[in-house]
Design an enzyme around this catalytic site. Structure first.
Site, PDB file in Angstrom:
ATOM      1  N   LYS A 188       0.863  -1.189   0.000  1.00  0.00           N
ATOM      2  CA  LYS A 188       0.000   0.000   0.000  1.00  0.00           C
ATOM      3  C   LYS A 188       0.897   1.237   0.000  1.00  0.00           C
ATOM      4  O   LYS A 188       1.571   1.529   0.980  1.00  0.00           O
ATOM      5  CB  LYS A 188      -0.922   0.046   1.221  1.00  0.00           C
ATOM      6  CG  LYS A 188      -1.987   1.138   1.018  1.00  0.00           C
ATOM      7  CD  LYS A 188      -2.522   1.754   2.270  1.00  0.00           C
ATOM      8  CE  LYS A 188      -1.694   2.840   2.873  1.00  0.00           C
ATOM      9  NZ  LYS A 188      -1.558   4.087   2.082  1.00  0.00           N
ATOM     10  N   GLY A 241       7.036   4.914   8.498  1.00  0.00           N
ATOM     11  CA  GLY A 241       6.235   6.116   8.709  1.00  0.00           C
ATOM     12  C   GLY A 241       6.366   6.577  10.147  1.00  0.00           C
ATOM     13  O   GLY A 241       7.350   6.280  10.827  1.00  0.00           O
ATOM     14  N   GLU A 263       9.958   1.026  10.547  1.00  0.00           N
ATOM     15  CA  GLU A 263      10.999   2.048  10.387  1.00  0.00           C
ATOM     16  C   GLU A 263      10.306   3.375  10.615  1.00  0.00           C
ATOM     17  O   GLU A 263       9.505   3.800   9.788  1.00  0.00           O
ATOM     18  CB  GLU A 263      11.587   2.015   8.976  1.00  0.00           C
ATOM     19  CG  GLU A 263      12.286   0.729   8.592  1.00  0.00           C
ATOM     20  CD  GLU A 263      13.594   0.528   9.309  1.00  0.00           C
ATOM     21  OE1 GLU A 263      14.142   1.499   9.866  1.00  0.00           O
ATOM     22  OE2 GLU A 263      14.065  -0.620   9.336  1.00  0.00           O
ATOM     23  N   CYS A 297      14.235  10.684   7.357  1.00  0.00           N
ATOM     24  CA  CYS A 297      14.233  10.234   8.761  1.00  0.00           C
ATOM     25  C   CYS A 297      15.644  10.296   9.340  1.00  0.00           C
ATOM     26  O   CYS A 297      15.818  10.318  10.549  1.00  0.00           O
ATOM     27  CB  CYS A 297      13.685   8.824   8.824  1.00  0.00           C
ATOM     28  SG  CYS A 297      14.455   7.753   7.620  1.00  0.00           S
ATOM     29  N   GLU A 398       9.845  15.624  15.648  1.00  0.00           N
ATOM     30  CA  GLU A 398      10.320  15.504  14.267  1.00  0.00           C
ATOM     31  C   GLU A 398       9.555  16.479  13.376  1.00  0.00           C
ATOM     32  O   GLU A 398       8.336  16.408  13.277  1.00  0.00           O
ATOM     33  CB  GLU A 398      10.113  14.074  13.776  1.00  0.00           C
ATOM     34  CG  GLU A 398      10.807  13.823  12.458  1.00  0.00           C
ATOM     35  CD  GLU A 398      10.551  12.429  11.914  1.00  0.00           C
ATOM     36  OE1 GLU A 398       9.450  11.904  12.109  1.00  0.00           O
ATOM     37  OE2 GLU A 398      11.479  11.875  11.295  1.00  0.00           O
TER      38      GLU A 398
HETATM   39  P1  NAD Z   1       2.465   8.189   8.257  1.00  0.00           P
HETATM   40  O1  NAD Z   1       2.685   7.309   9.425  1.00  0.00           O
HETATM   41  O2  NAD Z   1       1.449   9.252   8.364  1.00  0.00           O
HETATM   42  O3  NAD Z   1       2.031   7.340   6.985  1.00  0.00           O
HETATM   43  C1  NAD Z   1       2.802   6.265   6.536  1.00  0.00           C
HETATM   44  C2  NAD Z   1       1.896   5.268   5.851  1.00  0.00           C
HETATM   45  O4  NAD Z   1       0.959   4.745   6.800  1.00  0.00           O
HETATM   46  C3  NAD Z   1       1.050   5.836   4.710  1.00  0.00           C
HETATM   47  O5  NAD Z   1       0.971   4.880   3.678  1.00  0.00           O
HETATM   48  C4  NAD Z   1      -0.323   5.996   5.341  1.00  0.00           C
HETATM   49  O6  NAD Z   1      -1.378   5.909   4.411  1.00  0.00           O
HETATM   50  C5  NAD Z   1      -0.355   4.815   6.281  1.00  0.00           C
HETATM   51  N1  NAD Z   1      -1.269   4.947   7.421  1.00  0.00           N
HETATM   52  C6  NAD Z   1      -1.671   6.090   8.034  1.00  0.00           C
HETATM   53  N2  NAD Z   1      -2.490   5.785   9.075  1.00  0.00           N
HETATM   54  C7  NAD Z   1      -2.586   4.438   9.106  1.00  0.00           C
HETATM   55  C8  NAD Z   1      -3.260   3.527   9.972  1.00  0.00           C
HETATM   56  N3  NAD Z   1      -3.996   3.952  11.000  1.00  0.00           N
HETATM   57  N4  NAD Z   1      -3.137   2.194   9.747  1.00  0.00           N
HETATM   58  C9  NAD Z   1      -2.373   1.755   8.724  1.00  0.00           C
HETATM   59  N5  NAD Z   1      -1.728   2.576   7.870  1.00  0.00           N
HETATM   60  C10 NAD Z   1      -1.821   3.901   8.061  1.00  0.00           C
HETATM   61  O7  NAD Z   1       3.892   8.769   7.902  1.00  0.00           O
HETATM   62  P2  NAD Z   1       4.264   9.726   6.694  1.00  0.00           P
HETATM   63  O8  NAD Z   1       3.884  11.093   7.059  1.00  0.00           O
HETATM   64  O9  NAD Z   1       3.769   9.194   5.403  1.00  0.00           O
HETATM   65  O10 NAD Z   1       5.841   9.548   6.613  1.00  0.00           O
HETATM   66  C11 NAD Z   1       6.696  10.345   7.307  1.00  0.00           C
HETATM   67  C12 NAD Z   1       7.277   9.563   8.471  1.00  0.00           C
HETATM   68  O11 NAD Z   1       7.969   8.413   8.007  1.00  0.00           O
HETATM   69  C13 NAD Z   1       8.299  10.346   9.237  1.00  0.00           C
HETATM   70  O12 NAD Z   1       8.059  10.201  10.611  1.00  0.00           O
HETATM   71  C14 NAD Z   1       9.615   9.712   8.857  1.00  0.00           C
HETATM   72  O13 NAD Z   1      10.643   9.858   9.769  1.00  0.00           O
HETATM   73  C15 NAD Z   1       9.235   8.311   8.648  1.00  0.00           C
HETATM   74  N6  NAD Z   1      10.205   7.641   7.804  1.00  0.00           N
HETATM   75  C16 NAD Z   1      11.065   6.747   8.358  1.00  0.00           C
HETATM   76  C17 NAD Z   1      11.995   6.097   7.582  1.00  0.00           C
HETATM   77  C18 NAD Z   1      12.927   5.093   8.153  1.00  0.00           C
HETATM   78  O14 NAD Z   1      13.530   4.358   7.411  1.00  0.00           O
HETATM   79  N7  NAD Z   1      13.044   4.977   9.446  1.00  0.00           N
HETATM   80  C19 NAD Z   1      12.054   6.347   6.227  1.00  0.00           C
HETATM   81  C20 NAD Z   1      11.175   7.258   5.688  1.00  0.00           C
HETATM   82  C21 NAD Z   1      10.229   7.900   6.492  1.00  0.00           C
END
Ligand code: NAD
Length: 504
Positions: A188, A241, A263, A297, A398
């Site tokens: 997804k 995320g 992650e 991140c 963050e």
């Molecule tokens: P997010 O958590 O809002 O969304 C990530 C994904 O989760 C999206 O596909 C979203 O549709 C889905 N999602 C949202 N709510 C959900 C739920 N309740 N159940 C299941 N899925 C759900 O994060 P974002 O804003 O898209 O991404 C940014 C974040 O990702 C930052 O915190 C960043 O640090 C982190 N990140 C971490 C890494 C790493 O490798 N550690 C890499 C990239 C990004």
């Protein structure tokens, strides 16, 4: 390859359209999905219309992944899986320009960065191709009359939930080890950046992958992402995320005690001691603060500088920040492009306001870019705050934008204490010319990656993941396979006898 639009020749006002989901090896109309706009963050205009799945579509993808897991895919030899992964790497390498153009339109990352990024992704496929036939178990010496061994078997159907900041990289980091391990996967993509995952599906659709081994569906996290996490037909969620989303996934996934790899975010301490090669440290600190427009991140967002070097470092980073060219991501002269979407732009600007209200010293940037040639785009100026203390929100939370907070410190002990005074623990950097200090400090930092006298060096072969709320499990390296495998112990009685223990 069929149906691939040519992004490199696509005019800015052509609308990209993707109205089918990739499920069970076919492009299918959604059962209960809908079309949604995807915005080009460099202009703020709709550039694509993409199908979002509904929950029935997600069910269909999970069913297909389960059928594939029990079907011909389970009979594929490790060598066959290795050959497939190699082919996927080759297809990516043959389509770098196309994929990079797509990623830039959808996410806003610099085209030059996107090209480098896509090129490096092929190496991940080659690396995991090489590991697919090395998933060895152990022979365990035990009592006479017994033969014990372990085998490593796929964890099953994996739901991959992706963020928007590096869409295709996240497809690769999750799918390559999962296929090497023999799992099947429903991906997804993030609602803000769905396009590159579909273009990836078009590139791999003719490679002979059994139907259902890989399905790609975009959609809203709180709807279909949640449905995927709660689904009893899914054995594991691999998520990147926000850690608060990870916590929700853990709660919804508890229905069948899913496995997880997470992650999540970071608030990396980037520590510069005054004995360091300060010029090199400044290069790294500037790059690590503003690369990917701060949407990484691994961002070195907390710049900890020892008092003796503080003024020099912070003044120079602020000077460079004010000179960086913010502009269209396709323009080769641009240093920093837009934020990837409107909500992230608003979040960054809100935190800049919070930093000022908290009394941090704004040394560079701090606004939305208002030039007429960038009108409509989500551009913000590279921002440097000085005299931050670690209790301020800009040092604790963050931001995920191009904002760096400089924090002075006096002693090594204080640097370590500030570095670890955070709920995050993904990455950290430190600069020193004292070898003993390099080892002493790096061993005390609570983070999954510590860079010494360098920063942002990532490779397919190096495990990556977080301590504390920054994550669970590791991506990349051999450790990534652990996340997609489980161990079966088999014990064979070799004497063909079993005593009548109860003797009744
Ligand atoms: P997010 O958590 O809002 O969304 C990530 C994904 O989760 C999206 O596909 C979203 O549709 C889905 N999602 C949202 N709510 C959900 C739920 N309740 N159940 C299941 N899925 C759900 O994060 P974002 O804003 O898209 O991404 C940014 C974040 O990702 C930052 O915190 C960043 O640090 C982190 N990140 C971490 C890494 C790493 O490798 N550690 C890499 C990239 C990004």
């Amino acid at each position: 390859m069929k149906d691939i639009m040519n992004a490199s020749t696509m005019k800015t006002n052509d609308l990209y359209r993707q109205d089918k989901l990739f499920i069970a090896g076919e492009w299918v109309a959604p059962l209960d999905g809908r079309m949604a706009d995807s915005i080009d963050p460099s202009t703020g205009q709709v550039w694509a219309q993409v199908v979002f799945a509904g929950t029935r579509d997600m069910d269909r993808a999970v069913d297909a992944a389960n059928s594939a897991l029990r079907g011909p895919w389970s009979k594929w030899s490790p060598a066959q899986r290795a050959a497939l992964l190699r082919k996927i790497g080759e297809v990516i390498e043959a389509n770098i320009e196309h994929l990079a153009q797509i990623e830039t339109r959808d996410n806003g990352m610099l085209l030059s960065d996107a090209r480098k990024n896509v090129q490096s992704l092929a190496q991940y496929w080659y690396y995991f191709s090489g590991l697919a036939d090395k998933l060895e178990g152990r022979n365990i010496p035990v009592d006479d009359g017994y033969f014990a061994y372990t085998t490593r078997v796929p964890v099953g159907v994996v739901g991959a939930i992706l963020p928007w900041n590096a869409p295709l990289q996240m497809v690769t980091w999750k799918l390559a080890p999962a296929l090497a391990a023999g799992c099947t996967m429903v991906i997804k993509s993030a609602e803000q950046t769905p396009v590159s995952a579909y273009e990836f599906a078009k590139l791999i659709q003719d490679l002979g992958i059994p139907p259902g081994v890989v399905s790609i569906v975009s959609g809203i996290g709180a709807e279909v992402g949640r449905h995927l996490s709660a689904h009893p037909g899914v054995n594991k969620i691999s998520f990147t995320g926000e850690h608060r989303t990870a916590m929700d996934i853990m709660r919804t996934g508890a229905v069948n005690l899913k496995r997880y790899s997470f992650e999540c975010g970071g608030k990396a301490p980037h520590i510069i001691f005054d004995d360091a090669n300060v010029d090199q440290a400044i290069n790294a600190a500037t790059h690590s603060a503003f690369a990917l427009c701060g949407q990484s991140c691994a961002l070195g967002s907390r710049l900890l500088v020892q008092r003796g070097a503080y003024d020099r470092v912070v003044e120079e980073i602020a000077r460079r920040a004010s000179k960086l060219r913010v502009g269209r991501p396709q323009d080769s002269a641009t240093h920093m492009g837009p934020q990837a979407h409107q909500a992230q732009l608003s979040k960054t600007l809100e935190y800049i306001g919070i930093g000022q209200a908290e009394g941090a010293q704004l040394l560079a940037g701090g606004q939305r870019v208002s030039s007429s040639d960038l009108e409509g785009g989500y551009y913000v100026t590279p921002t440097v705050f000085g005299n931050v203390n670690n209790s301020m929100r800009i040092a604790r939370e963050e931001i995920f934008g191009p904002v760096v907070s400089a924090i002075p410190f006096d002693s090594e002990e204080e640097a370590v204490a500030i570095a670890n005074d955070t709920e995050y623990g993904l990455t950290a950097g430190l600069w020193t010319n004292d070898l003993g200090r390099a080892h002493r400090v790096s061993s005390q930092i609570q983070a999954g990656t510590v860079w010494v006298n360098t920063y942002r060096f990532l490779r397919w072969s190096i495990p990556y993941g977080g301590f504390k709320v920054s994550g669970l499990g590791r991506e990349n390296g051999m450790e990534a396979l652990d996340a997609y495998l489980q161990t079966r112990a088999t014990i064979v009685g070799t004497n063909a006898t079993y005593p009548d223990v109860f003797s009744v």
